[in-house]
Design an enzyme around this catalytic site. Structure first.
Site, PDB file in Angstrom:
ATOM      1  CE  LYS A 206      -3.751   2.295   2.518  1.00  0.00           C
ATOM      2  NZ  LYS A 206      -4.646   2.224   3.691  1.00  0.00           N
ATOM      3  CE  LYS A 229      -3.832   7.976   6.742  1.00  0.00           C
ATOM      4  NZ  LYS A 229      -4.968   7.032   6.625  1.00  0.00           N
ATOM      5  CD  GLU A 245       6.068  -3.997   3.815  1.00  0.00           C
ATOM      6  OE1 GLU A 245       5.487  -4.869   4.476  1.00  0.00           O
ATOM      7  OE2 GLU A 245       6.462  -2.923   4.311  1.00  0.00           O
ATOM      8  CE  LYS A 260      -6.500   2.088  -0.854  1.00  0.00           C
ATOM      9  NZ  LYS A 260      -7.231   2.094   0.425  1.00  0.00           N
ATOM     10  CE1 TYR A 325     -14.955   2.965  -3.330  1.00  0.00           C
ATOM     11  CE2 TYR A 325     -13.087   3.407  -4.759  1.00  0.00           C
ATOM     12  CZ  TYR A 325     -13.615   3.252  -3.500  1.00  0.00           C
ATOM     13  OH  TYR A 325     -12.786   3.380  -2.397  1.00  0.00           O
TER      14      TYR A 325
END
Length: 338
Positions: A206, A229, A245, A260, A325
């Site tokens: 991410k 972040k 990761e 993402k 979406y």
């Protein structure tokens, strides 16, 4: 040019790739990548109340919905062949605090939505987000001490949050926080409580992306987030780090992994899928959705074709499925095309 001159220009080709493209049936016959409704996961936003439906201004066609309307919409998506939904809450600001206390409340928005969806559409998979940002007053995914996001202390809360969601009926726990060691802690906590069959879809890669803005608008963290972040989400410049990761999360018990954002990171999707041969998902995030919708509404591109082309690109890159979406709309188009 005369007919004789035109005839004399024909090339002595044995291979003519265009032969396979000359008609619709032929193109379908040799198609390498296909898209189906079963490849789609629908992220939905839930809010308090009953019969409430609020548009997300930065995401045309996307709404925050109260649990009753969300459950009904999920049932309709299931009828179109969408196999799973991902739940995200817009928590009342009055309930958010420094410790994300409501994340562990078995009657919070996500838990109640999970139970309602399971009653209304029992055969659809429910994916719940494990992270603290919808519940913290500072908008970060973890516990904050000064300017530091506390890793190990946050992981303890995330593990408890995962168990709370599993008790509410979640089928897949999806940690999106990017804390070190959270997958192993969540797997241990779930197993200890008898949830050995609850799956983990890790947001393994991410990135700290500019494409999340409309999502933060949808869940109400745009105004609360202090700073950014980048101390825990990945640097967009890195690719090898994504492989590290993913390897760590798989070792700790992840059943599936996610990249993402999506389109700007198709190279990451491809590398992960080719390296690990494990179910790899991509999240077509809010900013990607908003760009396609805005361009379509301005007449700059064909909205439906761009939507379907973008989804097909994820499959071509090696994704097992896509969080998008567009899911119900794309599923309807795919159904009508059969």
């Amino acid at each position: 040019m005369t007919d004789r001159e035109i005839s004399s220009t024909r090339l002595p080709l044995v291979q003519r790739p265009r032969r396979n493209r000359k008609s619709d049936w032929s193109r379908r016959l040799v198609r390498e990548t296909t898209l189906d409704a079963s490849d789609l996961i629908w992220p939905i936003f839930v809010i308090e109340g009953e019969g409430r439906r609020e548009p997300v201004s930065s995401m045309p066609g996307v709404f925050r919905q109260s649990i009753d309307l969300a459950a009904q919409a999920v049932a309709e998506a299931a009828a179109l062949g969408v196999p799973a939904v991902a739940l995200f809450p817009n928590t009342d600001p009055k309930l958010r605090d420094e410790k994300a206390s409501v994340a562990l409340d078995p009657n919070n928005l996500v838990c109640r939505a999970c139970r309602a969806i399971k009653e209304t559409a029992p055969d659809i998979g429910v994916i719940t987000d494990v992270a603290l940002d919808p519940y913290t007053s500072h908008g970060h995914d973890g516990l904050l001490s000064g300017d530091e996001i506390l890793n190990d202390e946050t992981v303890a809360v995330l593990a408890a949050q995962a168990v709370t969601q599993a008790r509410a009926g979640a089928d897949i726990i999806a940690p999106s926080d990017m804390m070190d060691g959270r997958v192993g802690a969540i797997r241990s906590a779930l197993d200890a409580e008898g949830f050995q069959n609850v799956q983990i879809m890790s947001y393994a890669a991410k990135y700290a992306s500019a494409f999340y803005g409309p999502f933060r608008d949808a869940i109400g963290t745009n105004k609360t987030l202090r700073g950014d972040k980048r101390a825990y989400q990945m640097d967009p410049a890195n690719t090898d780090e994504a492989l590290r990761e993913v390897a760590l999360d798989l070792e700790q018990g992840a059943d599936m992994v996610m990249v993402k954002p999506g389109m700007p990171y198709l190279d990451i999707v491809h590398r992960i899928a080719e390296t690990f041969h494990t179910p790899t998902f991509a999240y077509q995030v809010s900013g990607e959705y908003a760009m396609i919708m805005a361009a379509g509404q301005n007449g700059w591109l064909d909205e439906e074709r761009a939507m379907m082309e973008s989804l097909l690109a994820f499959k071509r890159a090696g994704a097992a499925g896509v969080l998008t979406y567009f899911a119900p709309r794309a599923a309807e188009l795919l159904r009508d095309a059969k």
